[in-house]
Motif scaffolding. Structure first.
Motif, short mmCIF file in Angstrom:
data_model
loop_
_atom_site.label_atom_id
_atom_site.label_comp_id
_atom_site.label_asym_id
_atom_site.label_seq_id
_atom_site.Cartn_x
_atom_site.Cartn_y
_atom_site.Cartn_z
N ASP A 140 0.83 -1.20 0.00
CA ASP A 140 0.00 0.00 0.00
C ASP A 140 0.87 1.25 0.00
O ASP A 140 0.57 2.24 -0.69
CB ASP A 140 -0.92 0.01 1.22
N ILE A 141 1.95 1.23 0.79
CA ILE A 141 2.86 2.37 0.83
C ILE A 141 3.49 2.60 -0.54
O ILE A 141 3.51 3.73 -1.05
CB ILE A 141 3.96 2.12 1.89
N LEU A 142 4.01 1.52 -1.13
CA LEU A 142 4.65 1.64 -2.44
C LEU A 142 3.64 2.08 -3.49
O LEU A 142 3.95 2.90 -4.37
CB LEU A 142 5.27 0.29 -2.82
N ARG A 143 2.43 1.57 -3.39
CA ARG A 143 1.38 1.97 -4.33
C ARG A 143 1.04 3.45 -4.16
O ARG A 143 0.77 4.16 -5.13
CB ARG A 143 0.14 1.10 -4.11
N GLY A 144 1.06 3.93 -2.92
CA GLY A 144 0.80 5.34 -2.67
C GLY A 144 1.85 6.23 -3.30
O GLY A 144 1.53 7.24 -3.93
N PHE A 145 3.13 5.86 -3.15
CA PHE A 145 4.20 6.62 -3.79
C PHE A 145 4.06 6.57 -5.31
O PHE A 145 4.30 7.57 -6.01
CB PHE A 145 5.56 6.09 -3.37
N ILE A 169 1.32 6.21 -7.05
CA ILE A 169 0.20 7.06 -7.45
C ILE A 169 0.63 8.52 -7.52
O ILE A 169 0.25 9.27 -8.45
CB ILE A 169 -0.97 6.90 -6.44
N PHE A 170 1.46 8.95 -6.57
CA PHE A 170 1.94 10.33 -6.58
C PHE A 170 2.82 10.60 -7.80
O PHE A 170 2.66 11.61 -8.49
CB PHE A 170 2.72 10.63 -5.30
N GLY A 171 3.75 9.68 -8.08
CA GLY A 171 4.62 9.85 -9.24
C GLY A 171 3.84 9.86 -10.54
O GLY A 171 4.13 10.64 -11.45
N THR A 174 1.58 7.38 3.35
CA THR A 174 1.03 7.18 2.00
C THR A 174 0.22 5.90 1.88
O THR A 174 -0.42 5.69 0.85
CB THR A 174 2.15 7.16 0.95
N ALA A 175 0.25 5.06 2.92
CA ALA A 175 -0.46 3.77 2.83
C ALA A 175 -1.96 3.94 2.59
O ALA A 175 -2.54 3.21 1.77
CB ALA A 175 -0.19 2.94 4.08
N PRO A 176 -2.65 4.87 3.27
CA PRO A 176 -4.09 5.02 2.98
C PRO A 176 -4.37 5.39 1.53
O PRO A 176 -5.36 4.93 0.95
CB PRO A 176 -4.51 6.14 3.94
N VAL A 177 -3.51 6.22 0.94
CA VAL A 177 -3.69 6.56 -0.48
C VAL A 177 -3.54 5.32 -1.34
O VAL A 177 -4.30 5.09 -2.28
CB VAL A 177 -2.68 7.64 -0.92
N GLY A 178 -2.52 4.49 -1.01
CA GLY A 178 -2.30 3.26 -1.77
C GLY A 178 -3.41 2.26 -1.60
O GLY A 178 -3.76 1.53 -2.54
N ASN A 230 -8.44 7.05 -5.72
CA ASN A 230 -7.60 8.25 -5.84
C ASN A 230 -7.16 8.49 -7.28
O ASN A 230 -7.07 9.65 -7.73
CB ASN A 230 -6.39 8.11 -4.92
N TYR A 231 -6.88 7.42 -8.00
CA TYR A 231 -6.48 7.55 -9.40
C TYR A 231 -7.62 8.15 -10.23
O TYR A 231 -7.41 9.06 -11.04
CB TYR A 231 -6.09 6.18 -9.94
#
Length: 426
Positions: free
Chosen positions: A18-23, A25-27, A332-336, A342-343
């Motif tokens: 989830d953390i990696l997915r959050g990062f 998504i930001f990129g 960033t985990a909740p975003v991921g 979010n996308y």
């Protein structure tokens, strides 16, 4: 008797993913805003106070080095990784997870189709289609998958060189472009489909929706032209191996490998991406005109993007092993966890802000301004996602997707207090 495959519960989730997915998504947001068309519009106002020509130009160059292609590559890695975990979970439960995975991909495809009608830069529909192709590869060994993945990532070099020699090989992209132009012309009456400026400058949301139907063909024409299929599928396979082998759970034993990935990724990726930025910004038209410099750009992309993306993943893995890193990365985990919601929000918000049917800031804001806008939007998503997950189990799109997949309404409201997001990862 086989066990019933049920939805994954919150305490089973891989927080690091989830953390990696959050990062990622930001990129992807920054890349889509500054180079992917999400922040563009019909306006061409050079005197806009939101344009900083020199700084914007420099940022474009550096973003090509450090952002372009890297974060969708990480997202592709995570997709294969997630499929592997779903398959393993079915095996561990003594059941067959494949029917559920296929239904999940089917509804992912349908939801991706809805999203691509909002913004034609969508990747969800494309990922779902390739996801079906990934499933048969589960029967191959990890070594075979890694070799195949590497070959696929380098394949665009061969494909571009072949198109230089035999332009007819670009026929699928040309055919899709022609179809897209015809569809848009019939639906909207727009005669010059090579220039959408007048359309975006005067149309309403309904006409944009209609134009996006033809835009789907343009999107897949682009994906074929840039050989995105082997690039993405290669990362799917590498991610699948990561998930199946539990590599990320054994960082202590695999620390030396992670260091090699980071070291080689930086050693190869940084200079290759510098050349990618050089050819993109000084000879960008040559790539689409099938010229020699386009081949050099393709080589730089193939040798630079994935190695640097994997270096990022390795660095995130090591950072997550530290108390400080785990604490700060976890924001960033909740975003991921709500990545799909979010996308899609990116598309809805940016279309409203930048298209003429909305606030009409497209073309008025340069790379620096778009970056600040992206940081602001992502910061809001961190806050909103964190608050949302205190009261609900899933994001809105994730809830809909799961409910459709299992053909049963999933429990949306939380019944118990939220566990500490860091402690669940230990």
């Amino acid at each position: 008797m086989q066990s019933v495959i049920a939805p994954i519960q919150n305490n089973d989730r891989e927080v690091f993913m989830d953390i990696l997915r959050g990062f990622a998504i930001f990129g992807i947001l920054i890349a889509n805003l500054t180079a992917g068309g999400l922040g563009w519009g019909a306006n061409k106002v050079e005197a806009s106070p939101f344009l900083l020509p020199e700084l914007d130009k420099q940022l474009d160059f550096w973003y090509t080095i450090f952002i372009e292609g890297k974060f969708y590559s990480i997202f592709s890695l995570l997709f294969g990784w997630g499929i592997a975990l779903q398959i393993k979970r079915g095996i561990n439960k003594g059941g067959d997870s494949m029917p559920i995975i296929r239904r999940r991909l089917l509804f992912m495809l349908l939801l991706g189709f809805v999203h691509i009608l909002i913004w034609t830069g969508d990747i969800v529909l494309f990922y779902a289609l390739l996801g079906f192709l990934l499933l048969p590869f589960r029967r191959f060994s990890d070594k075979t998958l890694l070799i195949t993945g590497a070959v696929l990532i380098l394949m665009p070099i061969v494909l571009y060189a072949a198109k230089l020699q035999w332009p007819v090989l670009n026929a699928p992209a040309n055919i899709l472009t022609t179809i897209g132009g015809s569809v848009i012309q019939k639906i909207t009456g727009q005669s010059n489909t090579a220039d959408f400026g007048p359309l975006w400058a005067s149309t309403n949301w309904w006409d944009i929706l209609k134009a996006n139907i033809g835009g789907i063909f343009y999107r897949f024409s682009y994906l074929f032209f840039v050989s995105r299929i082997p690039k993405v599928f290669g990362m799917f396979l590498i991610g699948f191996v990561l998930g199946r082998s539990n590599f990320y759970k054994n960082i202590t034993q695999n620390r030396k490998v992670v260091y090699w990935v980071i070291g080689l990724g930086m050693l190869i990726g940084l200079p290759a991406n510098y050349f990618l930025a050089h050819f993109t910004h000084y000879f960008g038209a040559d790539y689409y005109d099938l010229k020699r410099n386009g081949l050099y750009q393709t080589i730089a992309y193939a040798l630079g993007v994935v190695p640097l993306a994997l270096a990022y993943v390795g660095a995130f893995m090591l950072c997550f092993q530290t108390g400080f890193g785990k604490k700060w990365m976890s924001i960033t985990a909740p975003v991921g966890k709500m990545a799909f919601s979010n996308y899609m929000t990116h598309s809805l918000v940016c279309q409203f802000v930048f298209l003429a049917a909305g606030l009409n800031y497209g073309g008025l804001v340069g790379t620096a301004g778009l970056t600040l806008f992206g940081i602001g939007l992502f910061s809001c998503q961190i806050l909103i996602s964190t608050l949302w997950l205190r009261y609900f189990n899933y994001g809105p799109m994730e809830w809909l997707w799961r409910s459709l997949t299992y053909w049963k309404l999933q429990p949306m409201r939380r019944k118990a207090s939220v566990p500490n997001i860091v402690s669940t990862a230990s």
